[in-house]
Design a protein around this motif. Sequence first.
Motif, PDB file in Angstrom:
ATOM      1  N   THR A   1       0.847  -1.190   0.000  1.00  0.00           N
ATOM      2  CA  THR A   1       0.000   0.000   0.000  1.00  0.00           C
ATOM      3  C   THR A   1       0.885   1.243   0.000  1.00  0.00           C
ATOM      4  O   THR A   1       1.754   1.392   0.862  1.00  0.00           O
ATOM      5  CB  THR A   1      -0.920   0.023   1.231  1.00  0.00           C
ATOM      6  N   LEU A   2       0.654   2.113  -0.974  1.00  0.00           N
ATOM      7  CA  LEU A   2       1.424   3.342  -1.129  1.00  0.00           C
ATOM      8  C   LEU A   2       0.493   4.539  -1.137  1.00  0.00           C
ATOM      9  O   LEU A   2      -0.663   4.431  -1.579  1.00  0.00           O
ATOM     10  CB  LEU A   2       2.231   3.325  -2.435  1.00  0.00           C
ATOM     11  N   LYS A   3       0.989   5.669  -0.662  1.00  0.00           N
ATOM     12  CA  LYS A   3       0.268   6.929  -0.759  1.00  0.00           C
ATOM     13  C   LYS A   3       1.120   7.876  -1.587  1.00  0.00           C
ATOM     14  O   LYS A   3       2.276   8.145  -1.252  1.00  0.00           O
ATOM     15  CB  LYS A   3       0.005   7.533   0.618  1.00  0.00           C
ATOM     16  N   SER A   4       0.570   8.351  -2.721  1.00  0.00           N
ATOM     17  CA  SER A   4       1.311   9.264  -3.582  1.00  0.00           C
ATOM     18  C   SER A   4       0.904  10.694  -3.280  1.00  0.00           C
ATOM     19  O   SER A   4      -0.273  11.005  -3.083  1.00  0.00           O
ATOM     20  CB  SER A   4       1.062   8.947  -5.060  1.00  0.00           C
ATOM     21  N   VAL A   5       1.914  11.585  -3.257  1.00  0.00           N
ATOM     22  CA  VAL A   5       1.692  13.000  -2.964  1.00  0.00           C
ATOM     23  C   VAL A   5       2.469  13.817  -3.983  1.00  0.00           C
ATOM     24  O   VAL A   5       3.681  13.633  -4.161  1.00  0.00           O
ATOM     25  CB  VAL A   5       2.170  13.370  -1.546  1.00  0.00           C
ATOM     26  N   ASN A   6       1.756  14.692  -4.704  1.00  0.00           N
ATOM     27  CA  ASN A   6       2.394  15.647  -5.612  1.00  0.00           C
ATOM     28  C   ASN A   6       1.929  17.035  -5.187  1.00  0.00           C
ATOM     29  O   ASN A   6       0.809  17.446  -5.485  1.00  0.00           O
ATOM     30  CB  ASN A   6       2.026  15.357  -7.069  1.00  0.00           C
ATOM     31  N   PHE A   7       2.783  17.744  -4.448  1.00  0.00           N
ATOM     32  CA  PHE A   7       2.388  19.037  -3.886  1.00  0.00           C
ATOM     33  C   PHE A   7       2.144  20.082  -4.980  1.00  0.00           C
ATOM     34  O   PHE A   7       1.269  20.923  -4.857  1.00  0.00           O
ATOM     35  CB  PHE A   7       3.465  19.529  -2.913  1.00  0.00           C
ATOM     36  N   GLU A   8       2.917  19.990  -6.070  1.00  0.00           N
ATOM     37  CA  GLU A   8       2.772  20.978  -7.138  1.00  0.00           C
ATOM     38  C   GLU A   8       1.418  20.857  -7.817  1.00  0.00           C
ATOM     39  O   GLU A   8       0.768  21.852  -8.111  1.00  0.00           O
ATOM     40  CB  GLU A   8       3.890  20.798  -8.157  1.00  0.00           C
ATOM     41  N   GLN A   9       0.981  19.614  -8.050  1.00  0.00           N
ATOM     42  CA  GLN A   9      -0.307  19.395  -8.706  1.00  0.00           C
ATOM     43  C   GLN A   9      -1.446  19.201  -7.711  1.00  0.00           C
ATOM     44  O   GLN A   9      -2.589  19.014  -8.115  1.00  0.00           O
ATOM     45  CB  GLN A   9      -0.213  18.170  -9.627  1.00  0.00           C
ATOM     46  N   GLN A  10      -1.123  19.227  -6.413  1.00  0.00           N
ATOM     47  CA  GLN A  10      -2.123  19.055  -5.363  1.00  0.00           C
ATOM     48  C   GLN A  10      -2.889  17.741  -5.537  1.00  0.00           C
ATOM     49  O   GLN A  10      -4.123  17.688  -5.485  1.00  0.00           O
ATOM     50  CB  GLN A  10      -3.095  20.241  -5.349  1.00  0.00           C
ATOM     51  N   GLN A  11      -2.129  16.650  -5.767  1.00  0.00           N
ATOM     52  CA  GLN A  11      -2.734  15.338  -5.942  1.00  0.00           C
ATOM     53  C   GLN A  11      -2.302  14.422  -4.796  1.00  0.00           C
ATOM     54  O   GLN A  11      -1.108  14.316  -4.487  1.00  0.00           O
ATOM     55  CB  GLN A  11      -2.325  14.717  -7.284  1.00  0.00           C
ATOM     56  N   PHE A  12      -3.293  13.736  -4.197  1.00  0.00           N
ATOM     57  CA  PHE A  12      -3.045  12.807  -3.090  1.00  0.00           C
ATOM     58  C   PHE A  12      -3.867  11.559  -3.351  1.00  0.00           C
ATOM     59  O   PHE A  12      -5.105  11.634  -3.472  1.00  0.00           O
ATOM     60  CB  PHE A  12      -3.431  13.440  -1.752  1.00  0.00           C
ATOM     61  N   GLN A  13      -3.204  10.399  -3.450  1.00  0.00           N
ATOM     62  CA  GLN A  13      -3.917   9.163  -3.779  1.00  0.00           C
ATOM     63  C   GLN A  13      -3.342   7.993  -2.997  1.00  0.00           C
ATOM     64  O   GLN A  13      -2.169   8.004  -2.600  1.00  0.00           O
ATOM     65  CB  GLN A  13      -3.808   8.850  -5.279  1.00  0.00           C
ATOM     66  N   HIS A  14      -4.190   6.973  -2.782  1.00  0.00           N
ATOM     67  CA  HIS A  14      -3.747   5.704  -2.221  1.00  0.00           C
ATOM     68  C   HIS A  14      -3.676   4.668  -3.347  1.00  0.00           C
ATOM     69  O   HIS A  14      -4.526   4.650  -4.255  1.00  0.00           O
ATOM     70  CB  HIS A  14      -4.717   5.222  -1.136  1.00  0.00           C
ATOM     71  N   HIS A  15      -2.678   3.794  -3.292  1.00  0.00           N
ATOM     72  CA  HIS A  15      -2.482   2.772  -4.315  1.00  0.00           C
ATOM     73  C   HIS A  15      -2.248   1.435  -3.631  1.00  0.00           C
ATOM     74  O   HIS A  15      -1.462   1.332  -2.691  1.00  0.00           O
ATOM     75  CB  HIS A  15      -1.277   3.107  -5.208  1.00  0.00           C
ATOM     76  N   HIS A  16      -2.956   0.403  -4.108  1.00  0.00           N
ATOM     77  CA  HIS A  16      -2.808  -0.947  -3.572  1.00  0.00           C
ATOM     78  C   HIS A  16      -2.298  -1.849  -4.700  1.00  0.00           C
ATOM     79  O   HIS A  16      -3.021  -2.115  -5.663  1.00  0.00           O
ATOM     80  CB  HIS A  16      -4.139  -1.475  -3.031  1.00  0.00           C
ATOM     81  N   LEU A  17      -1.064  -2.306  -4.587  1.00  0.00           N
ATOM     82  CA  LEU A  17      -0.496  -3.182  -5.607  1.00  0.00           C
ATOM     83  C   LEU A  17      -0.881  -4.619  -5.294  1.00  0.00           C
ATOM     84  O   LEU A  17      -0.354  -5.231  -4.361  1.00  0.00           O
ATOM     85  CB  LEU A  17       1.030  -3.038  -5.645  1.00  0.00           C
ATOM     86  N   GLN A  18      -1.835  -5.130  -6.081  1.00  0.00           N
ATOM     87  CA  GLN A  18      -2.310  -6.492  -5.898  1.00  0.00           C
ATOM     88  C   GLN A  18      -2.065  -7.282  -7.170  1.00  0.00           C
ATOM     89  O   GLN A  18      -1.840  -6.722  -8.247  1.00  0.00           O
ATOM     90  CB  GLN A  18      -3.812  -6.500  -5.574  1.00  0.00           C
TER      91      GLN A  18
ATOM     92  N   PHE B   1       5.976  12.042  -4.503  1.00  0.00           N
ATOM     93  CA  PHE B   1       6.460  11.286  -3.355  1.00  0.00           C
ATOM     94  C   PHE B   1       5.545  10.084  -3.135  1.00  0.00           C
ATOM     95  O   PHE B   1       4.310  10.214  -3.176  1.00  0.00           O
ATOM     96  CB  PHE B   1       6.480  12.156  -2.096  1.00  0.00           C
ATOM     97  N   LEU B   2       6.149   8.918  -2.906  1.00  0.00           N
ATOM     98  CA  LEU B   2       5.397   7.699  -2.600  1.00  0.00           C
ATOM     99  C   LEU B   2       5.760   7.259  -1.191  1.00  0.00           C
ATOM    100  O   LEU B   2       6.917   6.898  -0.913  1.00  0.00           O
ATOM    101  CB  LEU B   2       5.731   6.588  -3.608  1.00  0.00           C
ATOM    102  N   TYR B   3       4.781   7.285  -0.297  1.00  0.00           N
ATOM    103  CA  TYR B   3       4.970   6.898   1.095  1.00  0.00           C
ATOM    104  C   TYR B   3       4.503   5.454   1.266  1.00  0.00           C
ATOM    105  O   TYR B   3       3.368   5.099   0.911  1.00  0.00           O
ATOM    106  CB  TYR B   3       4.186   7.815   2.016  1.00  0.00           C
ATOM    107  N   VAL B   4       5.387   4.585   1.767  1.00  0.00           N
ATOM    108  CA  VAL B   4       5.056   3.172   1.951  1.00  0.00           C
ATOM    109  C   VAL B   4       4.270   3.027   3.247  1.00  0.00           C
ATOM    110  O   VAL B   4       4.824   3.166   4.342  1.00  0.00           O
ATOM    111  CB  VAL B   4       6.337   2.306   1.997  1.00  0.00           C
TER     112      VAL B   4
END
Length: 504
Positions: free
Chosen positions: A3-20, A98-101
Motif C-alpha cells: 500500500t502506497l500513498k502518492s503526494v504531488n504538492f505541485e499538482q495538489q494530488q493525493f492518492q492511495h495505491h494498492h499493488l495487488q 512522493f510515494l509513502y510506503v
Amino acid sequence: MLTLKSVNFEQQQFQHHHLQQTYPGQTEWVIGRSSTCDLVLPSPEVSRIHGRIICIDGNYYFIDIGSTSGSLLNGKGVPVNDKCQLRPGDLLQLGETFLYVEEVAARSLESSVSESLCFPEKHWAQEDLLCRCCRIVDETRDVKTFYFVADPPVLFRYLPGQFVNLEVQIDGKPVIRSYSISSSPSRPYHISLTVKRVPSPGEQPDLPPGLVSNWLHDYLKEGDRVKFIGGPLGHFTCLPDLPPKMLLISAGSGITPMMSMTRWVQDTLANCDIIFLHSARTLEDIIFRAELEAIATQMPNFHLAVTVTQQSMGRSWMGLTGRVSESMLQLVAPDLLERVVYVCGPAGFMQNIRSSLEAMQFPMQNYKEESFGRRKSKFFQGGATLSSISQPEPITVITSNGKGPHSDNSSSESETGTPEIHFLKSERSVEADGSASILEVAEQQGIEIRHACRVGACGACKVRVVRGNVRYDTQPTALTKTDQQAGYALACVAYPVNRLAIEA
C-alpha cells in the motif's frame, strides 16, 4: 499487497495505491507516466516507464530502470537497476511525486492469488480490452510468443485462425498492428500472439523494419499491459463448417493461424483429418517444432510434413528439402483434391502455391489464404502487418449515410461537385480528387484516424460517414453489411465519390 500513498504538492494530488496481483503468479509491477503502467503517476517529471516494484519471498523492492529524472529513497539516490527494499515508513521520490510506503502485507499477496484463479464470467466481445503480458517464450532465434490475460479477467472467445488489432505506445504515440492468434479458443483463459522480428528488406536496407513487431521483441516485458482494439476479426478459419479433411500449408510466421486451428482440433477431439505442411528456411527456424512433433505422435488424424530450403551446417535432416512444389504436394497429400486447403505465408510463397494448385486442377472454391503484407501507396511506406486476401470484386459505390443508395434523381450538394471531405471533429474541409483514400487525405492534413493494416482487413480505421458516397476498388473484408447500413466506412480503402462529411 503493498500500500502506497502518492503526494504531488505541485499538482495538489493525493492518492492511495494498492499493488495487488491481477493474474496468477504476478510478482512485478511497473511504475511510470504511461497509461499502460500498473501504477500511473501523471507527472511530467516521471518517465513514461520510470521503474518497477518486484516481490521476492514476501519482500518488495524498487528498481529504477534508467529514468530521466532519477529516483530517491529516503533522500538517497537509487542506482539504476539496483534492488532497493521497501519497508513501512519509507519515502520514495520520483520527480516531484512522493510515494509513502504505508503497508507491506505478504499474506494479502497470497490471497490475491486465490482470487485471481476464480473463473471469470465475462466473455470478450467487440470492446477494447486491456491485457497484461504474463509469459514470453522464445520459439526460435527471431520468434517469440507473448501470452496475455485480460485485466480484469475475461474468457477469450474467437474462431481459430482469426486475428486481433494490438495497440502499443511507442515514443508516446499509439500504434496499431494486426496479429494472428496462435492460441486456441478451447483454452479461453489466455490469448497468445506469436511474433517474428522483422528486419529491413535486404534489397532496400533504408526502409524501416517492423515497428511494432520489433518493439515487442525489444521492450515488452512480463507484467506490461497492451490494448486489444475491438474483438477478434478475420474470415480465415476452419469454423463454423469444419471440413472433414484439411491441408494446412504455411511458411515462416504464417504458421501462426495454422497452430490455432490445429490446437482447436486437438483439444476438441474433432473428427477432422489434418495434413500440416510447413516450410522453414533452416531446422533452427521451425516454429513450434517440438509441439508439432508431439501432436503428430498423439493424434492419429494429424500428419506432419516439414520442408527446409537451406541445409544447416553440421546437422543432418532426413525430412523434405526445397520449396513446396506440385510433386511435393502430391507426395504429402495424395488425396489433395478431397481436401480444403488453407495457406498462409509470404506473398510470393502463396502465389506459388496458388499457381501449383491451379495447374493440378484443384477446385479453387476450396482454397483459402491469408498473408502478411501491406498495400503500397504513394503516400505510405511501412512494415509488414496482417491482411486478408479475397477474390477481387467489381468496383463498389456505397452510400455511407445509413440510408442505402439514393433512389431519386435529385442532385443534392453532397452528390455533385468536386469531391471534398469535411472532417467534423477536426473542423477541417479538404478537397479530394478521388485518387487518395480518406485515410491518405487525413494523413496529408495531419488529421489522426486510428488505423493498422491499410488494406481493409483489420477494421481499425472504421469511421462513420454522415453524408456522401464512397467507393472501394475491392469489397473490404472487415466491413459488414450491418456496418455499411449504419453509415460506416473503412478509411484506408474508401475513396470519396462526392462531398463527404465524416466523424473524424
